[in-house]
Design a protein around this motif. Structure first.
Motif, short mmCIF file in Angstrom:
data_model
loop_
_atom_site.label_atom_id
_atom_site.label_comp_id
_atom_site.label_asym_id
_atom_site.label_seq_id
_atom_site.Cartn_x
_atom_site.Cartn_y
_atom_site.Cartn_z
N GLN A 166 0.82 -1.22 0.00
CA GLN A 166 0.00 0.00 0.00
C GLN A 166 0.85 1.26 0.00
O GLN A 166 0.58 2.20 -0.75
CB GLN A 166 -0.96 0.01 1.19
CG GLN A 166 -2.09 -0.99 1.01
CD GLN A 166 -3.04 -0.99 2.20
OE1 GLN A 166 -2.62 -0.99 3.35
NE2 GLN A 166 -4.34 -1.00 1.91
N ILE A 167 1.91 1.30 0.82
CA ILE A 167 2.76 2.49 0.86
C ILE A 167 3.54 2.63 -0.45
O ILE A 167 3.74 3.75 -0.94
CB ILE A 167 3.69 2.51 2.10
CG1 ILE A 167 4.45 3.83 2.20
CG2 ILE A 167 4.66 1.35 2.09
CD1 ILE A 167 3.62 5.02 2.54
N LEU A 168 3.95 1.53 -1.05
CA LEU A 168 4.65 1.61 -2.34
C LEU A 168 3.72 2.14 -3.43
O LEU A 168 4.13 2.93 -4.28
CB LEU A 168 5.25 0.26 -2.72
CG LEU A 168 6.33 -0.28 -1.79
CD1 LEU A 168 6.86 -1.62 -2.29
CD2 LEU A 168 7.46 0.70 -1.58
N THR A 169 2.46 1.71 -3.40
CA THR A 169 1.48 2.22 -4.36
C THR A 169 1.26 3.72 -4.13
O THR A 169 1.21 4.50 -5.10
CB THR A 169 0.15 1.46 -4.22
OG1 THR A 169 0.36 0.08 -4.56
CG2 THR A 169 -0.94 2.04 -5.13
N TRP B 82 -4.76 5.42 -14.55
CA TRP B 82 -3.55 4.58 -14.56
C TRP B 82 -3.44 3.66 -13.35
O TRP B 82 -2.41 3.00 -13.16
CB TRP B 82 -2.31 5.46 -14.61
CG TRP B 82 -2.03 6.13 -15.92
CD1 TRP B 82 -2.44 5.74 -17.16
CD2 TRP B 82 -1.27 7.33 -16.11
NE1 TRP B 82 -1.97 6.61 -18.10
CE2 TRP B 82 -1.25 7.60 -17.49
CE3 TRP B 82 -0.61 8.19 -15.25
CZ2 TRP B 82 -0.57 8.69 -18.04
CZ3 TRP B 82 0.06 9.28 -15.78
CH2 TRP B 82 0.09 9.52 -17.16
N THR B 83 -4.48 3.58 -12.54
CA THR B 83 -4.40 2.83 -11.29
C THR B 83 -3.83 1.43 -11.48
O THR B 83 -2.95 1.01 -10.71
CB THR B 83 -5.78 2.75 -10.60
OG1 THR B 83 -6.11 4.07 -10.16
CG2 THR B 83 -5.78 1.81 -9.42
N GLN B 84 -4.27 0.70 -12.50
CA GLN B 84 -3.78 -0.67 -12.67
C GLN B 84 -2.28 -0.70 -12.94
O GLN B 84 -1.60 -1.66 -12.58
CB GLN B 84 -4.55 -1.41 -13.76
CG GLN B 84 -4.16 -0.98 -15.18
CD GLN B 84 -4.94 -1.74 -16.24
OE1 GLN B 84 -6.14 -1.59 -16.33
NE2 GLN B 84 -4.25 -2.53 -17.01
N PHE B 85 -1.74 0.34 -13.54
CA PHE B 85 -0.31 0.39 -13.84
C PHE B 85 0.51 0.93 -12.67
O PHE B 85 1.72 0.71 -12.60
CB PHE B 85 -0.04 1.25 -15.07
CG PHE B 85 -0.80 0.81 -16.28
CD1 PHE B 85 -0.52 -0.40 -16.90
CD2 PHE B 85 -1.83 1.59 -16.78
CE1 PHE B 85 -1.24 -0.81 -18.01
CE2 PHE B 85 -2.55 1.19 -17.89
CZ PHE B 85 -2.26 -0.01 -18.51
N LEU B 86 -0.14 1.65 -11.78
CA LEU B 86 0.56 2.30 -10.66
C LEU B 86 0.40 1.56 -9.34
O LEU B 86 0.95 1.98 -8.33
CB LEU B 86 0.05 3.75 -10.51
CG LEU B 86 0.19 4.66 -11.73
CD1 LEU B 86 -0.40 6.04 -11.45
CD2 LEU B 86 1.64 4.78 -12.17
N THR B 87 -0.33 0.47 -9.36
CA THR B 87 -0.57 -0.30 -8.14
C THR B 87 0.49 -1.37 -7.97
O THR B 87 0.77 -2.14 -8.90
CB THR B 87 -1.97 -0.94 -8.18
OG1 THR B 87 -2.94 0.12 -8.27
CG2 THR B 87 -2.24 -1.78 -6.95
N VAL B 88 1.06 -1.41 -6.79
CA VAL B 88 2.03 -2.44 -6.43
C VAL B 88 1.28 -3.44 -5.55
O VAL B 88 0.80 -3.08 -4.47
CB VAL B 88 3.22 -1.84 -5.66
CG1 VAL B 88 4.22 -2.93 -5.29
CG2 VAL B 88 3.90 -0.74 -6.47
#
Length: 152
Positions: free
Chosen positions: A12-15, A35-41
């Motif tokens: 969560q913090i990395l995202t 871009w959420t799917q590309f920016l989510t870790v």
């Protein structure tokens, strides 16, 4: 300051770092959301790939991740720092750590798809633009860059 492997609980913090860092370049909240799917870790991403986090004064301030394309080529998949640290040298510190990790391997080439606003950062580190990818934003292209780190 410490750099160590991230654990799945860091997702969560990395995202959050990824989204805040991307937004630093002036992208709208709507675009960041698109871009959420590309920016989510995800925890699975952390478990499956090499992800290193940088902690500064008890605060997770940045990270990078990479994956092997083959035994000689690695892709720097992510390198993000919180906006308050952009331009303060943490990106270079993360890159130095990454390059030291690569020197322990048989990798001789690093590739990456750069945020257009970060192209100069990578160029200063010796990366060369070899192409570009059109993005979902009209007239926005992500530079494809590479760095040869060892001669064969």
């Amino acid at each position: 300051m410490t750099i160590e492997k991230a654990i799945s609980d860091d997702h969560q913090i990395l995202t959050e770092i990824t989204k805040k860092s991307k937004a630093y370049w002036g992208y709208s909240e709507e675009q960041i959301e698109n871009w959420t799917q590309f920016l989510t870790v995800t925890p699975a991403y952390i478990d499956a790939n090499a992800v290193y986090k940088l902690t500064l004064e008890n605060k997770l301030a940045g990270y990078y991740s990479f994956l092997f394309e083959d035994e000689k080529t690695v892709k720097l998949d992510n390198l993000f720092v919180l906006p308050e640290y952009i331009g303060k040298g943490l990106g270079k510190i993360l890159m130095r750590h990454f390059l030291l990790e690569m020197n322990k391997t048989s990798v001789n080439k690093i590739i990456l798809n750069s945020e257009p606003n970060a192209e100069l950062f990578y160029a200063k580190l010796g990366f060369v633009k070899t192409g570009q990818i059109e993005t979902s934003i009209k007239d926005r292209f992500m530079p494809i860059m590479e760095l040869n780190i060892k001669s064969e």
